[in-house]
Design a protein around this motif. Structure first.
Motif, PDB file in Angstrom:
ATOM      1  N   ILE B  34       0.847  -1.434   0.001  1.00  0.00           N
ATOM      2  CA  ILE B  34       0.000   0.206  -0.204  1.00  0.00           C
ATOM      3  C   ILE B  34       0.582   1.022  -0.115  1.00  0.00           C
ATOM      4  O   ILE B  34       1.968   1.197   0.808  1.00  0.00           O
ATOM      5  CB  ILE B  34      -1.162  -0.505   1.267  1.00  0.00           C
ATOM      6  CG1 ILE B  34      -1.704  -1.133   0.657  1.00  0.00           C
ATOM      7  CG2 ILE B  34      -1.832   1.361   1.612  1.00  0.00           C
ATOM      8  CD1 ILE B  34      -2.413  -1.224   2.011  1.00  0.00           C
ATOM      9  N   PHE B  36       0.988   5.405   0.733  1.00  0.00           N
ATOM     10  CA  PHE B  36       0.337   7.050   0.598  1.00  0.00           C
ATOM     11  C   PHE B  36       1.298   8.121  -0.042  1.00  0.00           C
ATOM     12  O   PHE B  36       2.559   8.521   0.565  1.00  0.00           O
ATOM     13  CB  PHE B  36      -0.502   7.014   2.091  1.00  0.00           C
ATOM     14  CG  PHE B  36      -1.142   6.184   2.161  1.00  0.00           C
ATOM     15  CD1 PHE B  36      -2.709   6.319   2.272  1.00  0.00           C
ATOM     16  CD2 PHE B  36      -1.338   4.919   3.570  1.00  0.00           C
ATOM     17  CE1 PHE B  36      -3.761   5.743   2.764  1.00  0.00           C
ATOM     18  CE2 PHE B  36      -1.951   4.307   4.070  1.00  0.00           C
ATOM     19  CZ  PHE B  36      -3.494   4.497   3.604  1.00  0.00           C
ATOM     20  N   GLY B  40      -0.220  16.319  -0.330  1.00  0.00           N
ATOM     21  CA  GLY B  40      -1.392  17.269   0.664  1.00  0.00           C
ATOM     22  C   GLY B  40      -1.171  16.216   1.605  1.00  0.00           C
ATOM     23  O   GLY B  40      -0.320  15.701   2.261  1.00  0.00           O
ATOM     24  N   LYS B  41      -1.823  16.665   2.994  1.00  0.00           N
ATOM     25  CA  LYS B  41      -1.546  15.947   4.107  1.00  0.00           C
ATOM     26  C   LYS B  41      -2.679  14.729   4.467  1.00  0.00           C
ATOM     27  O   LYS B  41      -3.277  15.162   3.961  1.00  0.00           O
ATOM     28  CB  LYS B  41      -1.931  16.821   5.553  1.00  0.00           C
ATOM     29  CG  LYS B  41      -0.846  17.969   5.972  1.00  0.00           C
ATOM     30  CD  LYS B  41      -1.556  19.288   7.043  1.00  0.00           C
ATOM     31  CE  LYS B  41      -2.036  18.410   7.846  1.00  0.00           C
ATOM     32  NZ  LYS B  41      -1.212  18.077   8.773  1.00  0.00           N
ATOM     33  N   GLY B  42      -1.345  13.958   5.378  1.00  0.00           N
ATOM     34  CA  GLY B  42      -2.630  13.334   6.440  1.00  0.00           C
ATOM     35  C   GLY B  42      -2.149  12.003   5.658  1.00  0.00           C
ATOM     36  O   GLY B  42      -2.573  10.569   5.698  1.00  0.00           O
ATOM     37  N   ALA B  46      -2.059   8.631   8.206  1.00  0.00           N
ATOM     38  CA  ALA B  46      -3.192   8.221   7.515  1.00  0.00           C
ATOM     39  C   ALA B  46      -2.521   6.751   7.905  1.00  0.00           C
ATOM     40  O   ALA B  46      -3.468   5.719   8.254  1.00  0.00           O
ATOM     41  CB  ALA B  46      -3.229   7.765   5.795  1.00  0.00           C
ATOM     42  N   VAL B 171       4.312   1.904  -7.892  1.00  0.00           N
ATOM     43  CA  VAL B 171       3.320   2.495  -8.155  1.00  0.00           C
ATOM     44  C   VAL B 171       3.077   0.920  -8.646  1.00  0.00           C
ATOM     45  O   VAL B 171       1.945   0.322  -8.289  1.00  0.00           O
ATOM     46  CB  VAL B 171       3.166   3.773  -9.036  1.00  0.00           C
ATOM     47  CG1 VAL B 171       1.510   3.906  -9.322  1.00  0.00           C
ATOM     48  CG2 VAL B 171       3.440   5.087  -7.657  1.00  0.00           C
ATOM     49  N   LEU B 176      -2.522  -1.299  -3.861  1.00  0.00           N
ATOM     50  CA  LEU B 176      -3.659   0.234  -3.047  1.00  0.00           C
ATOM     51  C   LEU B 176      -2.535   1.473  -3.711  1.00  0.00           C
ATOM     52  O   LEU B 176      -1.933   1.416  -2.879  1.00  0.00           O
ATOM     53  CB  LEU B 176      -4.049  -0.036  -2.478  1.00  0.00           C
ATOM     54  CG  LEU B 176      -4.875   0.594  -1.707  1.00  0.00           C
ATOM     55  CD1 LEU B 176      -5.729   0.977  -2.228  1.00  0.00           C
ATOM     56  CD2 LEU B 176      -5.194   0.106  -0.147  1.00  0.00           C
ATOM     57  N   VAL B 177      -3.075   2.243  -4.012  1.00  0.00           N
ATOM     58  CA  VAL B 177      -2.078   3.331  -4.292  1.00  0.00           C
ATOM     59  C   VAL B 177      -3.172   4.776  -4.302  1.00  0.00           C
ATOM     60  O   VAL B 177      -3.659   4.796  -4.915  1.00  0.00           O
ATOM     61  CB  VAL B 177      -1.205   3.758  -5.732  1.00  0.00           C
ATOM     62  CG1 VAL B 177      -0.476   5.438  -5.229  1.00  0.00           C
ATOM     63  CG2 VAL B 177      -0.625   2.776  -5.650  1.00  0.00           C
ATOM     64  N   SER B 178      -2.909   5.509  -2.821  1.00  0.00           N
ATOM     65  CA  SER B 178      -3.680   6.728  -2.534  1.00  0.00           C
ATOM     66  C   SER B 178      -3.061   8.464  -2.583  1.00  0.00           C
ATOM     67  O   SER B 178      -1.662   8.392  -1.887  1.00  0.00           O
ATOM     68  CB  SER B 178      -4.387   6.813  -1.311  1.00  0.00           C
ATOM     69  OG  SER B 178      -5.135   5.331  -1.184  1.00  0.00           O
ATOM     70  N   GLU B 179      -3.390   9.065  -3.093  1.00  0.00           N
ATOM     71  CA  GLU B 179      -2.955  10.268  -3.376  1.00  0.00           C
ATOM     72  C   GLU B 179      -3.476  11.374  -2.762  1.00  0.00           C
ATOM     73  O   GLU B 179      -4.765  11.010  -2.971  1.00  0.00           O
ATOM     74  CB  GLU B 179      -2.011  10.782  -5.040  1.00  0.00           C
ATOM     75  CG  GLU B 179      -1.974  11.005  -5.230  1.00  0.00           C
ATOM     76  CD  GLU B 179      -2.057  12.351  -6.792  1.00  0.00           C
ATOM     77  OE1 GLU B 179      -0.956  12.313  -7.372  1.00  0.00           O
ATOM     78  OE2 GLU B 179      -3.200  12.054  -7.315  1.00  0.00           O
ATOM     79  N   ILE B 180      -2.805  11.492  -1.913  1.00  0.00           N
ATOM     80  CA  ILE B 180      -2.995  12.546  -1.607  1.00  0.00           C
ATOM     81  C   ILE B 180      -2.797  13.935  -2.181  1.00  0.00           C
ATOM     82  O   ILE B 180      -1.518  14.537  -1.843  1.00  0.00           O
ATOM     83  CB  ILE B 180      -3.008  12.501  -0.004  1.00  0.00           C
ATOM     84  CG1 ILE B 180      -3.584  11.474   0.964  1.00  0.00           C
ATOM     85  CG2 ILE B 180      -4.017  13.576   1.251  1.00  0.00           C
ATOM     86  CD1 ILE B 180      -2.662  11.294   2.301  1.00  0.00           C
ATOM     87  N   ARG B 181      -3.561  14.721  -2.306  1.00  0.00           N
ATOM     88  CA  ARG B 181      -3.342  16.170  -3.032  1.00  0.00           C
ATOM     89  C   ARG B 181      -4.593  17.207  -2.216  1.00  0.00           C
ATOM     90  O   ARG B 181      -5.268  17.340  -1.145  1.00  0.00           O
ATOM     91  CB  ARG B 181      -4.987  16.443  -3.997  1.00  0.00           C
ATOM     92  CG  ARG B 181      -4.455  15.576  -5.247  1.00  0.00           C
ATOM     93  CD  ARG B 181      -5.286  15.409  -6.437  1.00  0.00           C
ATOM     94  NE  ARG B 181      -5.134  16.572  -6.763  1.00  0.00           N
ATOM     95  CZ  ARG B 181      -6.169  16.940  -8.072  1.00  0.00           C
ATOM     96  NH1 ARG B 181      -6.984  16.844  -7.927  1.00  0.00           N
ATOM     97  NH2 ARG B 181      -5.928  18.477  -8.320  1.00  0.00           N
ATOM     98  N   VAL B 182      -3.826  19.078  -2.441  1.00  0.00           N
ATOM     99  CA  VAL B 182      -3.876  19.715  -1.230  1.00  0.00           C
ATOM    100  C   VAL B 182      -4.628  20.606  -2.222  1.00  0.00           C
ATOM    101  O   VAL B 182      -4.697  20.806  -2.831  1.00  0.00           O
ATOM    102  CB  VAL B 182      -2.486  20.532  -0.828  1.00  0.00           C
ATOM    103  CG1 VAL B 182      -2.945  21.352  -0.372  1.00  0.00           C
ATOM    104  CG2 VAL B 182      -1.100  20.355  -0.694  1.00  0.00           C
TER     105      VAL B 182
END
Lengths: 200, 200
Positions: B34, B36, B40-42, B46, B171, B176-182
């Protein structure tokens, strides 16, 4: 692997200076309205990670789960060991499961009453409203009323709202908004089922 | 607020059916890789929230922080109360602070040795490699070697990697790949400083 780079120290020094400059300019302190939204995984998990951080500082945390309470029993078990966490699960799986809009609205109102109690209680430093965005999207709660309560909060209270499809007015009012996007998801692409420690 | 909607029950029923269909098709169980990533923040939050979830299930969790250990003392304080968590902070703030590439590489190697130990130890169910992406970006660790270790892991081991700028090869290999954007950030836009319980 390169182990010697003449530009390295310069690059690093520039980064460090930029970071320190930014930090020095940011001097305000205030309770933040924080939103985790978007279709990707990690919104609730990030919010609960923030709860963890706050607990570590001895801050009191209130959590209201508006929707998917049934899946987060493991986190609740851990938090139940801390007396400065109040974890309220209201409306376990209520949306798109009851198929009864009146009942869903009543449940959302009960959850919101709990949220308002925490927002008003000065002992709480952080209030997490998990999946509130979904409740707002379905129209189970009035957005204007929710935003007014956020505006009227104590200056030092942090509020975290999660859920996909955050309403634009909430984004506008928020201080910090992170959107989580799916780049890759195993259930969709590989037929992997939800697993202990990952999904629940 | 609308309290009566003839299409509501139908919409809800269709959603529920779709969800159940998807769940029924996903039957596999396997350790996930996985990621992250994103600006972005988190991301770390996470990952630590996932640790919390795993602990709640009684799973053993290993955490190696490759970079910003100094900021996460509150989380470490909470995790230190659980004997099934091994939280290793190696290279506290080492990047762009030492301005010494040789030293940074040596620190990265020490952290990676700890990560490899956890990956090989069958007692761990979840291994979190916080800010590994940044170490890879700087070339402090060889990506091929890291990906080979991930490929060779036990079938049931979950690995979580955080940090902005995840390498494309990671990637590609990840499940599982999540991208956190601001979307919005208070430091940039409002001059609010980093605060207890939020940033650290």
């Amino acid at each position: 692997m390169p182990t010697d780079d003449p530009n390295h120290a310069r690059l690093i020094a520039r980064r460090k200076a930029g970071y320190e400059h930014k930090q020095a300019r940011a001097t305000g302190e205030k309770g933040l309205l924080i939103v985790f939204t978007g279709p990707g995984k990690g919104k609730t998990t990030a919010a609960l990670g923030m709860a963890l951080r706050a607990i570590g500082h001895g801050m009191r945390v209130g959590i209201v789960q508006f929707i998917k309470g049934g899946q987060d029993s493991a986190e609740r078990a851990v938090f139940s060991g801390f007396e400065n966490v109040d974890f309220q699960v209201i409306g376990d799986g209520f949306t798109w499961l009851t198929q009864n809009r009146e009942q869903d609205i009543a449940t959302a109102e009960r959850a919101w009453a709990e949220a308002e109690r925490m927002i008003r209680d000065p002992r709480y430093a952080l209030v997490i409203l998990d999946e509130l965005n979904l409740v707002l999207k379905y129209g189970y709660l009035d957005l204007t009323r929710v935003l007014a309560a956020f505006s009227a909060r104590r200056a030092e209270l942090h509020i975290v709202v999660t859920g996909r499809n955050a309403p634009q007015a909430l984004v506008t009012q928020a201080d910090l908004v992170s959107e989580i996007r799916v780049i890759k998801h195993p259930y969709r692409e590989q037929g992997v089922k939800a697993q202990k420690g990952i999904e629940f």
